[in-house]
Motif scaffolding. Structure first.
Motif, PDB file in Angstrom:
ATOM      1  N   LEU A  48       0.910  -1.240  -0.284  1.00 47.68           N
ATOM      2  CA  LEU A  48       0.523  -0.252   0.096  1.00 47.68           C
ATOM      3  C   LEU A  48       0.949   0.865  -0.111  1.00 47.68           C
ATOM      4  CD1 LEU A  48      -2.503  -1.119   2.241  1.00 47.68           C
ATOM      5  CD2 LEU A  48      -2.514  -1.388   0.073  1.00 47.68           C
ATOM      6  N   VAL A  49       1.394   1.294   0.860  1.00 46.20           N
ATOM      7  CA  VAL A  49       2.357   2.763   0.924  1.00 46.20           C
ATOM      8  C   VAL A  49       3.587   2.629  -0.305  1.00 46.20           C
ATOM      9  CG1 VAL A  49       4.034   3.855   2.873  1.00 46.20           C
ATOM     10  CG2 VAL A  49       2.244   2.590   2.888  1.00 46.20           C
ATOM     11  N   ALA A  50       4.421   1.734  -0.607  1.00 42.24           N
ATOM     12  CA  ALA A  50       5.891   1.424  -1.728  1.00 42.24           C
ATOM     13  C   ALA A  50       5.575   1.973  -2.890  1.00 42.24           C
ATOM     14  CB  ALA A  50       5.915   0.226  -1.864  1.00 42.24           C
ATOM     15  N   PRO A  51       4.063   1.929  -3.115  1.00 45.64           N
ATOM     16  CA  PRO A  51       3.545   2.849  -4.961  1.00 45.64           C
ATOM     17  C   PRO A  51       2.934   3.966  -4.157  1.00 45.64           C
ATOM     18  CG  PRO A  51       2.138   0.797  -4.146  1.00 45.64           C
ATOM     19  CD  PRO A  51       2.821   0.806  -3.254  1.00 45.64           C
ATOM     20  N   ILE A  52       2.463   4.205  -2.721  1.00 47.29           N
ATOM     21  CA  ILE A  52       2.719   5.959  -3.299  1.00 47.29           C
ATOM     22  C   ILE A  52       3.751   6.660  -2.981  1.00 47.29           C
ATOM     23  CG2 ILE A  52       1.893   8.265  -1.341  1.00 47.29           C
ATOM     24  CD1 ILE A  52      -0.070   5.462  -0.427  1.00 47.29           C
ATOM     25  N   LEU A  53       4.811   5.761  -2.846  1.00 46.47           N
ATOM     26  CA  LEU A  53       6.086   6.852  -2.068  1.00 46.47           C
ATOM     27  C   LEU A  53       6.612   6.454  -4.182  1.00 46.47           C
ATOM     28  CD1 LEU A  53       7.592   5.314   0.964  1.00 46.47           C
ATOM     29  CD2 LEU A  53       6.512   7.157   0.495  1.00 46.47           C
ATOM     30  N   PHE A  54       6.952   5.680  -4.390  1.00 44.02           N
ATOM     31  CA  PHE A  54       7.143   5.713  -5.888  1.00 44.02           C
ATOM     32  C   PHE A  54       6.631   6.431  -6.873  1.00 44.02           C
ATOM     33  CE2 PHE A  54       7.300   0.710  -5.682  1.00 44.02           C
ATOM     34  CZ  PHE A  54       8.163   0.630  -5.332  1.00 44.02           C
ATOM     35  N   SER A  55       5.349   7.400  -6.645  1.00 45.87           N
ATOM     36  CA  SER A  55       4.988   8.258  -7.546  1.00 45.87           C
ATOM     37  C   SER A  55       5.678   8.922  -6.798  1.00 45.87           C
ATOM     38  CB  SER A  55       3.377   8.144  -6.865  1.00 45.87           C
ATOM     39  OG  SER A  55       3.207   9.440  -7.732  1.00 45.87           O
ATOM     40  N   ALA A  56       5.849   9.736  -5.507  1.00 48.58           N
ATOM     41  CA  ALA A  56       6.268  10.417  -5.367  1.00 48.58           C
ATOM     42  C   ALA A  56       7.766  10.975  -5.701  1.00 48.58           C
ATOM     43  CB  ALA A  56       6.281  10.504  -3.240  1.00 48.58           C
ATOM     44  N   SER A  57       8.652   9.933  -5.684  1.00 52.31           N
ATOM     45  CA  SER A  57      10.428  10.081  -6.316  1.00 52.31           C
ATOM     46  C   SER A  57       9.896  10.374  -7.818  1.00 52.31           C
ATOM     47  CB  SER A  57      10.603   7.965  -6.243  1.00 52.31           C
ATOM     48  OG  SER A  57      11.850   8.532  -6.854  1.00 52.31           O
ATOM     49  N   GLN A  58       8.813   9.740  -8.729  1.00 55.91           N
ATOM     50  CA  GLN A  58       8.572  10.369  -9.817  1.00 55.91           C
ATOM     51  C   GLN A  58       8.658  12.323  -9.571  1.00 55.91           C
ATOM     52  OE1 GLN A  58       9.390   9.006 -12.718  1.00 55.91           O
ATOM     53  NE2 GLN A  58       9.158   7.359 -11.681  1.00 55.91           N
ATOM     54  N   ASN A  59       7.651  12.551  -8.479  1.00 55.25           N
ATOM     55  CA  ASN A  59       7.501  14.457  -8.262  1.00 55.25           C
ATOM     56  C   ASN A  59       8.461  14.993  -8.024  1.00 55.25           C
ATOM     57  OD1 ASN A  59       4.801  13.366  -9.345  1.00 55.25           O
ATOM     58  ND2 ASN A  59       3.642  13.615  -7.494  1.00 55.25           N
ATOM     59  N   TYR A  60       8.984  14.248  -7.351  1.00 49.60           N
ATOM     60  CA  TYR A  60      10.322  15.087  -6.732  1.00 49.60           C
ATOM     61  C   TYR A  60      11.712  13.798  -6.583  1.00 49.60           C
ATOM     62  CZ  TYR A  60       6.686  16.335  -3.692  1.00 49.60           C
ATOM     63  OH  TYR A  60       5.031  17.487  -3.292  1.00 49.60           O
ATOM     64  N   LYS A  61      11.976  15.111  -7.818  1.00 47.09           N
ATOM     65  CA  LYS A  61      13.432  14.456  -8.509  1.00 47.09           C
ATOM     66  C   LYS A  61      14.745  14.239  -7.814  1.00 47.09           C
ATOM     67  CE  LYS A  61      11.381  13.889 -12.543  1.00 47.09           C
ATOM     68  NZ  LYS A  61      10.906  11.897 -12.839  1.00 47.09           N
ATOM     69  N   ASN A  62      14.519  15.283  -6.889  1.00 53.42           N
ATOM     70  CA  ASN A  62      16.053  15.795  -5.837  1.00 53.42           C
ATOM     71  C   ASN A  62      15.431  14.758  -4.414  1.00 53.42           C
ATOM     72  OD1 ASN A  62      16.840  17.532  -7.685  1.00 53.42           O
ATOM     73  ND2 ASN A  62      15.947  19.302  -7.211  1.00 53.42           N
ATOM     74  N   LEU A  63      14.523  14.448  -4.364  1.00 60.97           N
ATOM     75  CA  LEU A  63      14.756  13.669  -2.766  1.00 60.97           C
ATOM     76  C   LEU A  63      14.614  12.483  -3.563  1.00 60.97           C
ATOM     77  CD1 LEU A  63      12.866  14.058   0.073  1.00 60.97           C
ATOM     78  CD2 LEU A  63      11.381  13.159  -0.420  1.00 60.97           C
ATOM     79  N   LYS A  64      15.724  11.871  -2.487  1.00 55.54           N
ATOM     80  CA  LYS A  64      16.667  10.212  -2.237  1.00 55.54           C
ATOM     81  C   LYS A  64      15.123   9.327  -1.038  1.00 55.54           C
ATOM     82  CE  LYS A  64      20.243   7.627  -1.184  1.00 55.54           C
ATOM     83  NZ  LYS A  64      21.463   8.128  -0.416  1.00 55.54           N
ATOM     84  N   PHE A  65      15.111   8.042  -1.377  1.00 56.52           N
ATOM     85  CA  PHE A  65      13.884   8.155  -0.612  1.00 56.52           C
ATOM     86  C   PHE A  65      15.310   6.379  -0.124  1.00 56.52           C
ATOM     87  CE2 PHE A  65      10.422   9.735  -2.681  1.00 56.52           C
ATOM     88  CZ  PHE A  65       9.902   9.947  -1.133  1.00 56.52           C
ATOM     89  N   GLU A  66      15.259   6.512   1.420  1.00 56.30           N
ATOM     90  CA  GLU A  66      15.255   5.175   1.928  1.00 56.30           C
ATOM     91  C   GLU A  66      14.730   4.086   2.593  1.00 56.30           C
ATOM     92  OE1 GLU A  66      19.121   5.462   3.753  1.00 56.30           O
ATOM     93  OE2 GLU A  66      19.694   7.407   2.854  1.00 56.30           O
TER      94      GLU A  66
END
Length: 293
Positions: free
Chosen positions: A106-124
């Motif tokens: 449920l959460v990872a797909p949302i964060l994958f989308s966020a990664s597309q929106n915020y190009k300068n944000l690195k997720f761990e």
């Protein structure tokens, strides 16, 4: 006229004690400054300035209005800054921990989308059911689940909740007829546990108390997806969160038992280390997760 602009003109004129100086500071004409002030005075039906040929001072009501305008303009500027940061200045690394399967589904797909929106944000992203220590391992954000509100030394927000569901395979219902909760005590149960200790399934009662039932222990697993598979294979009855079994119930691979029975809600919370101001990157991701779940 634009009321907000008129307030800015008024505040600038009050601070500089001159329409001419305010006009120069704002890049408008002195007559335009006068129009803004006159528009405010006409709207309020009060005199904001006492003006003579040599000087101008705020009236008593003008001082009150000045203080309130300063607060309003400050709030507007702070809001603009926040939105600007959320839109354009989200950068850096964001470490997030969450329950493994809930996070992946449920959460990872949302964060994958966020990664597309915020190009300068690195997720761990860390998927872990063992709930690592947020501060020691320097996580910016955590998702936790539980049946009651979490109260820890962190800032928190309720994220969402899902009802627990009693379910089994169609073939299992042919062997065991379960029409009420009392009958669960006599059927094979599939239990989730990381310690090997079996915990009762809990159901709210009309008097406000909680009914606890422990079916016959058939299997203990430390993975809720494996429990779902075991239930579908006809090995017993399971008590699982609705988000996990909804698709299998919709497809007829699992059957919900006692659907009229009120059940406990499994709550999910967002937690983060307390600070005076939440970083813009964390605020942006929190809002995205909350809006999508």
């Amino acid at each position: 006229m634009d009321r907000l602009m008129s307030m800015r003109v008024f505040v600038t004129a009050a601070e500089l004690q001159s329409f001419t100086a305010a006009a120069k500071a704002l890049g408008i004409s002195a007559p335009m400054v006068g129009k803004h002030i006159n528009a405010l005075e006409d709207h309020l039906e009060v005199t904001l300035f006492h003006r003579t040929t040599r000087r101008m001072n705020l009236s008593d009501l003008g001082r009150v209005y000045y203080d309130r305008c300063m607060g309003i303009l400050h709030d507007v500027e702070a809001t603009d800054t926040l939105v600007r940061e959320l839109s354009h200045d989200i950068s850096g690394a964001l470490r997030i921990t969450m329950p493994a399967l809930f996070g992946k589904r449920l959460v990872a797909p949302i964060l994958f989308s966020a990664s597309q929106n915020y190009k300068n944000l690195k997720f761990e992203l860390y998927f872990d059911d063992n709930a690592p220590d947020i501060l020691t391992e320097r996580f910016d954000l955590a998702i936790r689940s539980g049946f009651s509100s979490l109260r820890q030394g962190f800032a928190s927000q309720h994220l969402t909740n899902y009802p627990m569901v009693i379910c089994c395979s169609p073939s299992f219902t042919k062997q065991y007829a379960v029409t009420d909760l009392a009958q669960l005590k006599n059927v094979d149960g599939l239990f989730y546990s990381r310690s090997g200790q079996v915990r009762p399934w809990r159901f709210p009662k009309e008097d406000g108390r909680t009914l606890e039932i422990i079916p016959q222990c058939r299997l203990i697993l430390n993975d809720i997806e494996a429990i779902t598979d075991a239930a579908e294979a006809g090995l017993g009855v399971a008590w699982l969160p609705s988000w996990l079994v909804k698709d299998r119930i919709d497809k007829g691979r699992l059957i919900r038992l006692c659907p009229e029975q009120e059940t406990l809600q499994l709550n999910y919370h967002l937690l983060w280390p307390k600070s005076q101001q939440l970083p813009a990157k964390t605020s942006a991701v929190i809002e995205m997760i909350r809006s999508c779940l």
